[in-house]
Write a protein that holds these residues in place. Structure first.
Motif, mmCIF file in Angstrom:
data_model
loop_
_atom_site.group_PDB
_atom_site.id
_atom_site.type_symbol
_atom_site.label_atom_id
_atom_site.label_comp_id
_atom_site.label_asym_id
_atom_site.label_seq_id
_atom_site.Cartn_x
_atom_site.Cartn_y
_atom_site.Cartn_z
ATOM 1 N N SER A 31 1.117 -0.949 0.117
ATOM 2 C CA SER A 31 0.057 0.373 -0.433
ATOM 3 C C SER A 31 1.364 1.247 -0.015
ATOM 4 N N ASN A 32 0.018 2.489 0.008
ATOM 5 C CA ASN A 32 0.896 3.517 -0.391
ATOM 6 C C ASN A 32 0.779 3.674 0.918
ATOM 7 N N VAL A 33 1.794 4.757 2.246
ATOM 8 C CA VAL A 33 2.541 5.483 3.433
ATOM 9 C C VAL A 33 2.240 6.440 3.502
ATOM 10 N N ILE A 34 1.725 6.409 4.804
ATOM 11 C CA ILE A 34 1.179 7.822 6.043
ATOM 12 C C ILE A 34 2.652 7.626 7.046
ATOM 13 N N ALA A 35 3.725 8.445 6.662
ATOM 14 C CA ALA A 35 4.758 7.559 7.443
ATOM 15 C C ALA A 35 4.999 9.040 8.728
ATOM 16 N N VAL A 36 4.679 7.710 9.783
ATOM 17 C CA VAL A 36 4.892 8.519 11.311
ATOM 18 C C VAL A 36 5.997 8.092 11.666
ATOM 19 N N MET A 37 6.469 9.214 11.649
ATOM 20 C CA MET A 37 8.456 8.809 12.394
ATOM 21 C C MET A 37 8.110 9.541 14.487
ATOM 22 N N MET A 38 8.402 8.661 15.322
ATOM 23 C CA MET A 38 8.283 9.046 17.112
ATOM 24 C C MET A 38 9.095 8.865 17.208
ATOM 25 N N ARG A 39 10.132 10.371 17.468
ATOM 26 C CA ARG A 39 11.474 10.263 18.234
ATOM 27 C C ARG A 39 10.589 10.706 20.214
ATOM 28 N N LEU A 40 10.084 9.729 20.698
ATOM 29 C CA LEU A 40 10.361 9.586 22.230
ATOM 30 C C LEU A 40 11.180 9.665 22.905
ATOM 31 N N GLU A 41 12.183 8.378 22.759
ATOM 32 C CA GLU A 41 12.948 8.186 23.201
ATOM 33 C C GLU A 41 13.987 9.266 23.079
ATOM 34 N N ILE A 79 5.077 3.006 10.780
ATOM 35 C CA ILE A 79 5.227 3.865 12.314
ATOM 36 C C ILE A 79 6.425 3.647 12.488
ATOM 37 N N ILE A 80 7.484 4.979 12.367
ATOM 38 C CA ILE A 80 9.079 4.703 12.948
ATOM 39 C C ILE A 80 9.421 5.561 13.928
ATOM 40 N N VAL A 110 0.558 4.166 20.782
ATOM 41 C CA VAL A 110 0.351 4.823 19.681
ATOM 42 C C VAL A 110 0.663 3.747 18.897
ATOM 43 N N GLN A 111 1.132 2.368 18.847
ATOM 44 C CA GLN A 111 0.976 1.796 18.417
ATOM 45 C C GLN A 111 -0.988 0.831 18.509
ATOM 46 N N ASP A 112 -1.389 0.836 19.313
ATOM 47 C CA ASP A 112 -3.068 0.894 18.937
ATOM 48 C C ASP A 112 -3.487 1.324 18.507
ATOM 49 N N SER A 123 2.695 -7.350 14.441
ATOM 50 C CA SER A 123 2.960 -7.264 15.411
ATOM 51 C C SER A 123 4.316 -5.858 15.555
ATOM 52 N N HIS A 124 4.222 -4.668 15.710
ATOM 53 C CA HIS A 124 5.174 -3.826 14.752
ATOM 54 C C HIS A 124 6.067 -4.909 15.434
ATOM 55 N N GLU A 125 6.783 -5.616 15.468
ATOM 56 C CA GLU A 125 8.171 -6.098 15.744
ATOM 57 C C GLU A 125 8.141 -7.119 14.391
ATOM 58 N N GLN A 126 6.469 -7.501 13.938
ATOM 59 C CA GLN A 126 6.836 -8.086 12.882
ATOM 60 C C GLN A 126 7.310 -7.700 11.370
ATOM 61 N N TRP A 127 6.686 -6.177 11.937
ATOM 62 C CA TRP A 127 6.945 -5.803 10.265
ATOM 63 C C TRP A 127 8.034 -5.037 10.525
ATOM 64 N N GLU A 128 8.762 -5.036 11.678
ATOM 65 C CA GLU A 128 10.153 -4.479 11.864
ATOM 66 C C GLU A 128 11.521 -6.036 11.423
ATOM 67 N N LYS A 129 10.866 -7.157 11.501
ATOM 68 C CA LYS A 129 11.873 -8.074 12.040
ATOM 69 C C LYS A 129 11.795 -7.928 9.868
ATOM 70 N N GLU A 130 10.352 -7.951 8.865
ATOM 71 C CA GLU A 130 10.565 -7.563 7.785
ATOM 72 C C GLU A 130 11.321 -7.017 7.040
ATOM 73 N N LEU A 131 11.564 -5.741 7.979
ATOM 74 C CA LEU A 131 11.838 -4.544 7.312
ATOM 75 C C LEU A 131 13.702 -4.747 7.304
ATOM 76 N N TYR A 132 14.301 -5.658 8.886
ATOM 77 C CA TYR A 132 15.433 -6.334 8.359
ATOM 78 C C TYR A 132 15.519 -7.107 7.603
ATOM 79 N N ARG A 133 14.470 -7.948 7.056
ATOM 80 C CA ARG A 133 15.143 -8.746 6.281
ATOM 81 C C ARG A 133 15.582 -8.780 4.627
ATOM 82 N N ILE A 134 14.225 -7.581 4.252
ATOM 83 C CA ILE A 134 14.609 -7.180 3.223
ATOM 84 C C ILE A 134 15.473 -6.294 3.241
ATOM 85 N N GLY A 135 16.349 -5.461 3.883
ATOM 86 C CA GLY A 135 16.871 -4.783 4.219
ATOM 87 C C GLY A 135 18.375 -5.711 3.956
ATOM 88 N N GLY A 136 18.267 -6.869 3.362
ATOM 89 C CA GLY A 136 19.416 -7.688 3.278
ATOM 90 C C GLY A 136 20.337 -8.701 4.959
#
Length: 193
Positions: A31-41, A79-80, A110-112, A123-136
């Motif tokens: 899908s197209n994306v609405i990027a949400v960059m959260m620099r909470l830390e 979510i980033i 925010v994730q909820d 879950s967000h962790e699954q999205w992130e794991k897939e990003l890591y995989r595609i990232g090489g």
């Protein structure tokens, strides 16, 4: 080329990074994306912003995500966050650190809220794991951050919370990529440093 133009070109994502970002969007998000960059830390580590003010920034950002979603109904929020596996890890993650606990609490909220917008089982962790995989499968938080920022620059809309150089570059990439768009689809909250 001027020095400024040359420096700006050096900061743009590489062709390989652009391709990986497109691959993630096309094969995982589909899908197209609405990027949400959260620099909470970032906010909690480098500011004395009270909890209520941080939460208000997040609520305003989520309101904007819903508004942008109405404008681009086929786009999904991506979510980033700097609190995830490839985040900055600035705050000490001990139980005594109430600022870190607050950041995690807000990130879960925010994730909820975002997951309710697109009703996906992952879950967000699954999205992130897939990003890591595609990232090489490159175990490097800097590389993953660059990949996320590149995805953000390709998004239909960009929602920024927290500020900092990382978000300034993401905004710069987004503006460069969308320079022919009359109305940019951007919102920025809690960016004061």
């Amino acid at each position: 080329l001027s020095f400024i133009d040359s420096a700006h070109r050096l900061l743009l994502p590489s062709v390989a990074l652009e391709q990986k970002a497109k691959q993630y969007v096309n094969t995982v998000l589909k899908s197209n994306v609405i990027a949400v960059m959260m620099r909470l830390e970032w906010i909690l580590a480098y500011s004395d912003m009270p909890r209520q003010e941080v939460q208000m920034c997040v609520l305003k950002a989520l309101r904007d995500v819903k508004m942008f979603r109405a404008k681009f109904p086929s786009s999904i929020p991506f979510i980033i966050s700097d609190l995830e596996r490839y985040g900055t890890h600035t705050l000490n993650k001990t139980l005594e650190n109430t600022r870190y606990q607050l950041a995690e609490e807000i990130a879960r909220y925010v994730q909820d809220q975002i997951s309710e917008l697109y009703h996906h089982d992952w879950s967000h962790e699954q999205w992130e794991k897939e990003l890591y995989r595609i990232g090489g499968d490159i175990e490097d938080s800097g590389y993953i951050a660059q990949l996320e920022r590149t995805i953000a620059s390709q998004a239909d809309c960009l929602v920024l919370v927290g500020g900092g150089n990382f978000q300034e570059l993401a905004l710069s990439y987004y503006i460069e990529r969308h320079k022919h768009m009359k109305d940019k689809c951007v919102s920025i909250w809690c960016a004061g440093e």
